[in-house]
Write a protein that holds these residues in place. Sequence first.
Motif, mmCIF file in Angstrom:
data_model
loop_
_atom_site.group_PDB
_atom_site.id
_atom_site.type_symbol
_atom_site.label_atom_id
_atom_site.label_comp_id
_atom_site.label_asym_id
_atom_site.label_seq_id
_atom_site.Cartn_x
_atom_site.Cartn_y
_atom_site.Cartn_z
ATOM 1 N N LEU A 186 -4.999 28.389 19.456
ATOM 2 C CA LEU A 186 -5.890 29.219 18.638
ATOM 3 C C LEU A 186 -6.207 30.527 19.339
ATOM 4 C CD1 LEU A 186 -8.451 26.675 17.128
ATOM 5 C CD2 LEU A 186 -7.017 28.252 15.835
ATOM 6 N N ILE A 187 -6.562 30.427 20.617
ATOM 7 C CA ILE A 187 -6.889 31.642 21.375
ATOM 8 C C ILE A 187 -5.677 32.564 21.456
ATOM 9 C CG2 ILE A 187 -7.489 32.522 23.664
ATOM 10 C CD1 ILE A 187 -9.860 31.416 22.194
ATOM 11 N N THR A 188 -4.516 31.977 21.740
ATOM 12 C CA THR A 188 -3.290 32.784 21.831
ATOM 13 C C THR A 188 -3.001 33.496 20.519
ATOM 14 O OG1 THR A 188 -2.353 31.263 23.475
ATOM 15 C CG2 THR A 188 -0.808 32.702 22.292
ATOM 16 N N THR A 189 -3.145 32.785 19.414
ATOM 17 C CA THR A 189 -2.880 33.378 18.103
ATOM 18 C C THR A 189 -3.890 34.477 17.783
ATOM 19 O OG1 THR A 189 -2.007 31.239 17.376
ATOM 20 C CG2 THR A 189 -2.509 32.852 15.670
ATOM 21 N N LEU A 190 -5.146 34.255 18.116
ATOM 22 C CA LEU A 190 -6.170 35.291 17.901
ATOM 23 C C LEU A 190 -5.880 36.523 18.763
ATOM 24 C CD1 LEU A 190 -9.336 33.032 17.692
ATOM 25 C CD2 LEU A 190 -8.476 34.515 15.873
ATOM 26 N N ASP A 191 -5.411 36.300 19.982
ATOM 27 C CA ASP A 191 -5.041 37.433 20.843
ATOM 28 C C ASP A 191 -3.916 38.240 20.204
ATOM 29 O OD1 ASP A 191 -6.924 36.919 22.793
ATOM 30 O OD2 ASP A 191 -5.571 35.686 24.013
ATOM 31 N N ARG A 192 -2.953 37.542 19.619
ATOM 32 C CA ARG A 192 -1.845 38.242 18.950
ATOM 33 C C ARG A 192 -2.349 39.048 17.756
ATOM 34 N NH1 ARG A 192 2.142 33.333 17.958
ATOM 35 N NH2 ARG A 192 3.456 34.927 16.961
ATOM 36 N N LEU A 193 -3.269 38.474 16.992
ATOM 37 C CA LEU A 193 -3.865 39.219 15.871
ATOM 38 C C LEU A 193 -4.617 40.436 16.371
ATOM 39 C CD1 LEU A 193 -5.231 36.506 13.398
ATOM 40 C CD2 LEU A 193 -3.728 38.415 12.808
ATOM 41 N N GLU A 194 -5.318 40.265 17.459
ATOM 42 C CA GLU A 194 -6.109 41.365 18.020
ATOM 43 C C GLU A 194 -5.212 42.504 18.486
ATOM 44 O OE1 GLU A 194 -10.091 40.602 20.176
ATOM 45 O OE2 GLU A 194 -8.589 40.886 21.747
ATOM 46 N N ARG A 195 -4.056 42.159 19.075
ATOM 47 C CA ARG A 195 -3.120 43.207 19.499
ATOM 48 C C ARG A 195 -2.561 43.976 18.311
ATOM 49 N NH1 ARG A 195 -1.682 39.172 23.290
ATOM 50 N NH2 ARG A 195 0.063 38.454 22.011
ATOM 51 N N ARG A 196 -2.395 43.295 17.185
ATOM 52 C CA ARG A 196 -1.841 43.953 15.999
ATOM 53 C C ARG A 196 -2.904 44.758 15.251
ATOM 54 N NH1 ARG A 196 2.295 39.633 13.085
ATOM 55 N NH2 ARG A 196 3.442 39.031 14.964
ATOM 56 N N MET A 197 -4.105 44.211 15.161
ATOM 57 C CA MET A 197 -5.113 44.787 14.274
ATOM 58 C C MET A 197 -6.240 45.501 15.005
ATOM 59 S SD MET A 197 -5.340 41.474 11.740
ATOM 60 C CE MET A 197 -6.470 42.268 10.593
ATOM 61 N N GLY A 198 -6.297 45.376 16.314
ATOM 62 C CA GLY A 198 -7.370 45.980 17.060
ATOM 63 C C GLY A 198 -8.536 45.023 17.222
ATOM 64 N N LYS A 199 -9.372 45.272 18.221
ATOM 65 C CA LYS A 199 -10.513 44.396 18.486
ATOM 66 C C LYS A 199 -11.533 44.547 17.371
ATOM 67 C CE LYS A 199 -13.009 42.721 22.493
ATOM 68 N NZ LYS A 199 -12.182 41.516 22.529
ATOM 69 N N SER A 200 -12.122 43.417 16.944
ATOM 70 C CA SER A 200 -13.108 43.456 15.876
ATOM 71 C C SER A 200 -14.146 42.365 16.110
ATOM 72 C CB SER A 200 -12.442 43.235 14.507
ATOM 73 O OG SER A 200 -11.995 41.901 14.380
ATOM 74 N N GLU A 201 -15.294 42.547 15.475
ATOM 75 C CA GLU A 201 -16.365 41.559 15.592
ATOM 76 C C GLU A 201 -15.899 40.204 15.071
ATOM 77 O OE1 GLU A 201 -20.768 40.685 13.665
ATOM 78 O OE2 GLU A 201 -19.938 42.716 13.594
ATOM 79 N N GLN A 202 -15.171 40.210 13.966
ATOM 80 C CA GLN A 202 -14.739 38.954 13.362
ATOM 81 C C GLN A 202 -13.848 38.158 14.301
ATOM 82 O OE1 GLN A 202 -12.249 39.375 9.888
ATOM 83 N NE2 GLN A 202 -13.145 37.560 8.924
ATOM 84 N N LEU A 203 -12.853 38.835 14.895
ATOM 85 C CA LEU A 203 -11.950 38.139 15.804
ATOM 86 C C LEU A 203 -12.668 37.701 17.070
ATOM 87 C CD1 LEU A 203 -8.777 40.407 15.443
ATOM 88 C CD2 LEU A 203 -9.070 38.089 14.557
ATOM 89 N N SER A 204 -13.509 38.574 17.613
ATOM 90 C CA SER A 204 -14.224 38.232 18.843
ATOM 91 C C SER A 204 -15.167 37.058 18.633
ATOM 92 C CB SER A 204 -15.009 39.446 19.357
ATOM 93 O OG SER A 204 -14.134 40.463 19.785
#
Length: 602
Positions: A186-204
Amino acid sequence: MTIRSRLLRTVGCLCLCVLMTACGTFRRTKGEWKPKPFEETFSKKLSPEGVPAVPELSDEEQRKFDYFFLEAHRLKIKEDYAGAFELLRHALHIHPGSPSALYEMAQYHLYLKQLPEARVSLEKAVELQPDNYWYAQALSTLYLQQNELGEAIVLLEAMSRRFPLRPEPLYSLLEIYGKQERYDQLITTLDRLERRMGKSEQLSMEKFRIYLRMQNITKAFREIETLVEEYPADLRYRVVLGDVYLQNGKEEDAYKLYREVLDAEPDHAMAIYSLASYYDKTGQQALYRAQLDTLLLNRKVPVETKLTVMRQVIGEAERSERDSSRVTMLFDRILEQESDDSRLSMLYAQYLISKGKEKASLPVFRQVLNIEPANTAARMTLLGEAVRNADYEEVIRLCEVGTEVNPEMLEFYFYLAIGYNQAERPDDALAVCLKALTYVTAESKKEVVSDFYAIMGDIYHAKKQNSEAYAAYESALSYYPSNIGVLNNYAYYLSLGRENLDKAEEMSYRTVKAEPNNATFLDTYAWILFEKGKYVEARIYIDEAMKNKGNESVVIVEHCGDIYYMNGNVEEALGYWQRANEMGGGSKNLKRKIEMKKYIPE
């Protein structure tokens, strides 16, 4: 909303342009087709070597395939699915290696719940054309629906690499890894999303919650701290970090952040509210209530925030069974400032009603209408009070504006017509009914439409336009044949004119059967029987009417005298006529009946 809830699943038929584009040029293959392992199929980059080599079709085979394939699509558009299915089978017989035809065939198998066949077709389509996102998406959806999570993960991971601009595969992976509680993935996948979409409150926040489940408190806090570092000018993230601290036992760190934010921006609504939560959690109730007051009385705090806080204040007051005076005082002070938004006034009015203070709510509902004239709930509440009090001037005032701001609400026309009637403005009442009927639709309540025609019939009869009155009554009954008010009035007016008495008797009997203790209906039926010369039967029903408070109506008392006279009871008839005369009113011949001691028809 969590990130996992954003799973996007796309299953459906491809549009014609995509079908045409996807239509391959592969020759049919001999022997049984077997899919390659997914790891092998999707681990390769898109290249000619990554696609199974299939000989080309001849020109004649290609022409036949195109004909059957496109004709199948045409029949599908015409919803001739059986014909389309057969033509598609012909197309695949000519070209079993066509990804687009395989994909289309899979949709029919899915519709027919032939899941193994659908899976085979989709897997083959994906292997033959691995760069087609929609084929892969349909296959991953099928895997998920069949709870084949291992196959879904392999495919979705490959899709996330092959289609790097599409986040949907990663969202689907989050859904699966969440169900399996595979927190590292889960963490790895969220990190991949964050790299694509930028850091956000929702992802963090999602990563924060996962770290908490993993009992990695240090990384959990660090995740929100990096969000603050990423956006140092956004004070909201500092408040979010403070809230995280507060919820996890670091009250002093939270307080420090709230104070920093409020020192920089004293009217920051989120920080004001969070500081109140800090006081509440640390048991400083006096400061907690003072902080809520500060928020509620701050003109710069959004109304949405004040609504949330007031609901919280109301809930706390109810749970602690405190006196409602603090709540009402707060509402009064808030509404002195908030004059352009009706939602707080509406919440206050609803609270007063819940406390049994209906009278106190009326001025608040009026304030709602001053702010928002089209607020139907407030207008209907005030209208109901006006009707109960028989305040027809207020009924007219409310409904005249109501028909302007909510022209399609028939209820306002209905009560406006009644108000005009009570104010002896029959022409205005008639005009309102006619206007209301222009808004009648197939969805309108038949009973309401019937009542408009009933009002029109009564008005026309009062104006001595009997043919128009009877036509209106007929329309009323065509919409709602069981409208007993119309049945009674229509029958009675027919009897007064001595017209169509058989029809009048039939209609009146229906009202008596529906309400056997209604003095008015009993009187109407007795009078129709009287006009038909059925005096003995008439006496039975007029006696029932008198027993059911009919003796309070001058018309019923006089009718009773008339019926008794025709039954040979002259002295009793004279007594009823005299009683009717003493009550005031009565027919124009009442006094002559008394003087001459006999019945005189009108």
